[in-house]
Design a protein around this motif. Sequence first.
Motif, mmCIF file in Angstrom:
data_model
loop_
_atom_site.group_PDB
_atom_site.id
_atom_site.type_symbol
_atom_site.label_atom_id
_atom_site.label_comp_id
_atom_site.label_asym_id
_atom_site.label_seq_id
_atom_site.Cartn_x
_atom_site.Cartn_y
_atom_site.Cartn_z
ATOM 1 N N LEU A 241 5.409 -14.477 -129.607
ATOM 2 C CA LEU A 241 4.609 -13.594 -128.884
ATOM 3 C C LEU A 241 4.714 -13.760 -127.202
ATOM 4 N N ASN A 242 4.877 -12.737 -126.708
ATOM 5 C CA ASN A 242 4.732 -12.596 -125.279
ATOM 6 C C ASN A 242 3.270 -13.055 -124.868
ATOM 7 N N PRO A 243 3.170 -13.871 -123.950
ATOM 8 C CA PRO A 243 1.656 -14.119 -123.491
ATOM 9 C C PRO A 243 0.964 -12.777 -122.931
ATOM 10 N N SER A 244 1.965 -11.982 -122.373
ATOM 11 C CA SER A 244 0.882 -10.694 -121.662
ATOM 12 C C SER A 244 1.508 -9.570 -122.514
ATOM 13 N N TYR A 245 0.685 -8.732 -123.203
ATOM 14 C CA TYR A 245 1.207 -7.761 -123.743
ATOM 15 C C TYR A 245 1.733 -6.662 -123.005
ATOM 16 N N ALA A 246 1.022 -6.494 -121.692
ATOM 17 C CA ALA A 246 1.532 -5.417 -120.767
ATOM 18 C C ALA A 246 3.192 -5.974 -120.527
ATOM 19 N N ALA A 247 3.371 -6.979 -120.212
ATOM 20 C CA ALA A 247 4.688 -7.323 -119.843
ATOM 21 C C ALA A 247 5.931 -7.009 -120.995
ATOM 22 N N ILE A 248 5.527 -6.684 -122.082
ATOM 23 C CA ILE A 248 6.502 -6.396 -123.043
ATOM 24 C C ILE A 248 7.110 -5.290 -122.857
ATOM 25 N N ALA A 252 10.433 -5.068 -115.318
ATOM 26 C CA ALA A 252 10.804 -6.039 -114.920
ATOM 27 C C ALA A 252 10.780 -7.337 -116.048
ATOM 28 N N SER A 253 10.465 -7.057 -117.089
ATOM 29 C CA SER A 253 10.225 -8.297 -117.963
ATOM 30 C C SER A 253 10.521 -7.873 -119.602
ATOM 31 N N GLU A 254 11.525 -6.971 -119.550
ATOM 32 C CA GLU A 254 11.976 -6.779 -120.943
ATOM 33 C C GLU A 254 12.804 -7.663 -121.710
ATOM 34 N N MET A 255 13.136 -7.431 -123.022
ATOM 35 C CA MET A 255 13.885 -8.394 -123.757
ATOM 36 C C MET A 255 13.584 -10.002 -123.777
ATOM 37 N N SER A 256 12.110 -10.078 -124.048
ATOM 38 C CA SER A 256 11.491 -11.401 -123.909
ATOM 39 C C SER A 256 11.821 -11.851 -125.310
ATOM 40 N N LYS A 257 11.271 -12.946 -125.607
ATOM 41 C CA LYS A 257 11.378 -13.705 -127.001
ATOM 42 C C LYS A 257 10.451 -12.852 -128.072
ATOM 43 N N GLU A 258 9.832 -12.085 -127.471
ATOM 44 C CA GLU A 258 9.153 -11.142 -128.555
ATOM 45 C C GLU A 258 10.023 -10.009 -129.302
ATOM 46 N N ILE A 259 10.923 -9.719 -128.486
ATOM 47 C CA ILE A 259 11.886 -8.628 -128.792
ATOM 48 C C ILE A 259 12.973 -9.238 -129.971
ATOM 49 N N ALA A 323 7.717 4.360 -112.662
ATOM 50 C CA ALA A 323 7.253 5.568 -111.638
ATOM 51 C C ALA A 323 8.224 5.685 -110.683
ATOM 52 N N THR A 324 9.367 4.694 -110.417
ATOM 53 C CA THR A 324 10.475 4.825 -109.495
ATOM 54 C C THR A 324 11.637 5.703 -109.981
ATOM 55 N N ALA A 325 11.611 5.633 -111.499
ATOM 56 C CA ALA A 325 12.872 6.410 -111.952
ATOM 57 C C ALA A 325 12.995 7.864 -111.793
ATOM 58 N N PRO A 326 14.003 8.541 -111.717
ATOM 59 C CA PRO A 326 14.211 10.079 -111.676
ATOM 60 C C PRO A 326 13.766 10.524 -112.947
ATOM 61 N N VAL A 327 13.453 11.851 -112.783
ATOM 62 C CA VAL A 327 12.878 12.636 -113.956
ATOM 63 C C VAL A 327 13.864 12.623 -115.232
ATOM 64 N N ARG A 328 13.148 12.288 -116.327
ATOM 65 C CA ARG A 328 14.170 12.113 -117.528
ATOM 66 C C ARG A 328 15.263 11.108 -117.497
ATOM 67 N N ASP A 329 15.061 10.057 -116.626
ATOM 68 C CA ASP A 329 16.181 9.008 -116.488
ATOM 69 C C ASP A 329 15.457 7.619 -116.182
ATOM 70 N N ALA A 330 14.569 7.465 -117.137
ATOM 71 C CA ALA A 330 13.708 6.216 -116.751
ATOM 72 C C ALA A 330 14.537 4.973 -117.627
ATOM 73 N N GLY A 331 14.141 3.631 -116.884
ATOM 74 C CA GLY A 331 14.881 2.380 -117.625
ATOM 75 C C GLY A 331 14.165 1.579 -118.691
ATOM 76 N N ASN A 332 13.065 2.280 -119.164
ATOM 77 C CA ASN A 332 12.261 1.436 -120.239
ATOM 78 C C ASN A 332 13.071 1.342 -121.641
ATOM 79 N N ASP A 333 13.137 0.306 -121.759
ATOM 80 C CA ASP A 333 13.629 -0.141 -123.345
ATOM 81 C C ASP A 333 12.784 0.545 -124.231
ATOM 82 N N PHE A 334 13.279 0.726 -125.601
ATOM 83 C CA PHE A 334 12.524 1.121 -126.793
ATOM 84 C C PHE A 334 12.341 0.113 -127.760
ATOM 85 N N PRO A 335 11.274 -0.608 -127.808
ATOM 86 C CA PRO A 335 11.301 -1.707 -128.782
ATOM 87 C C PRO A 335 10.991 -1.242 -130.131
#
Length: 464
Positions: A241-248, A252-259, A323-335
């Motif tokens: 488990l990632n110690p921080s739920y938000a960081a998942i 800036a912190s994707e693909m941790s050992k939780e994924i 928040a910094t990504a263009p509309v409909r072009d975000a960088g969030n991974d989907f777990p």
Amino acid sequence: MKTKILIALGLIVSLSSCKKFLDEKPVSNLIEQNYYRTTDEVETGVIACYDGLQKVYDIEFKLTEIRADNTSGVSLEGDWGAIKFFRDAPSNFFLADFWQRSYNTIARCNLVLKYINNVTDPVKKQYFEGEVKFIRSLMYFNLIRLYGDVPLITASINFDDFEKFKRISTSTIYSQIKTDLLTSVATCPPSWPTAQIARATKGASQALLAKVYLTTKDYPNAKLQLDPLVGTNFKGSTYTLNPSYAAIFSTASEMSKEILFAVRYKASSNGEGNSFSYEYSNNGDARNVKASAQYMALFESTDVRKASTYNATNGLATKFLDATAPVRDAGNDFPVIRFSDVLLMAAEVNNELAAAPTLDVLTPINEVRGRAGASLYNLVGLGTKANARDLIFKERKLEFGFENQRWYDLVRMDQASTIAILNAYLTATGNPTLTVPAYRLIFPIPQTEIDLSKGNLVQNPDYK
């Protein structure tokens, strides 16, 4: 479902960053007959399968999170409202879109398998086979949970092979999924170099296979896959488990050992971003789909998952903000599979295999709740086997809000319980005249696909 199409695949020049292997776009002048001749060329076909997953998971929420009981949306209209309020018809665009994207990805997997013998590196050949069978299994697992019996295509076909469009029983498809995933468990590597970290692994294959067994109520086989993941083989060193739920969910912190497995996206990178993040925002098309009051009330005041799941003021999803990504072009991974999912599956399996809850049930639940800052249970609090089962499903609901898990959990519950939950939810959200008939726990087959099949594909009962 056309698989002998001009799937234009470009040669991947470099794998120099975590998302680089998804950055390159296809080259339009390549056709199947002139390609897939070498190991490198077949590998570009594998990468195209991951690219297909991006397209699928960008819209999956429309059929899952929208439908589930943890979101509200009283002002939804059109295809959105039809999905939300159980009045969807075979003509619903969202149904056809998801179906077509899923089968397009399956077609890409089949194309790789068609040319797999052109791979001269024996290790890469094993990896490629395991990867595409993992992806194909994931697609079929989602399809049968959403639509019931569907066509089973395991080889490249011509667009007019209409006989192949017939529906096959879910039991047969489950058998194929299990066979493919056992291959993936045996052939996928335990890990990948950082530049290829998004690719399927042995652990991801075991976790997905465990979920398949769990869904079919084959608890002993589910336990066989889960025990190594939560035991000393993997836990702590490979997965934790990632110690921080938000960081998942932070870019800036994707693909941790939780994924264990995630579909990767990259903002402002030649179309490799996601649109679902924007759709959940106040300006997106799904802006009226928010955490319901009933869902928000489930969280304890100390539970840190609240702030990372929804905005307390307006209920909007907060997990996938870029928040910094263009509309409909975000960088969030989907777990797709997180270690908390593995822990809660282990708790569920151990509960189903025992006469009453034990420490093997309690411990993984409390690991998840402890990270969240929620109060911990004891064996007395878990109570009976049935009560523990309810608490596990509740914990999954809290842990995976807006991650497309809740609808799949609902459809594998006892049917009477699921219908009661959904009817109570509709009443609580201001729709007391709506009730959910059993047949609507699966979606209708898209009418466009029935029309294209020349009568070989037939509709689900009661949707005719």
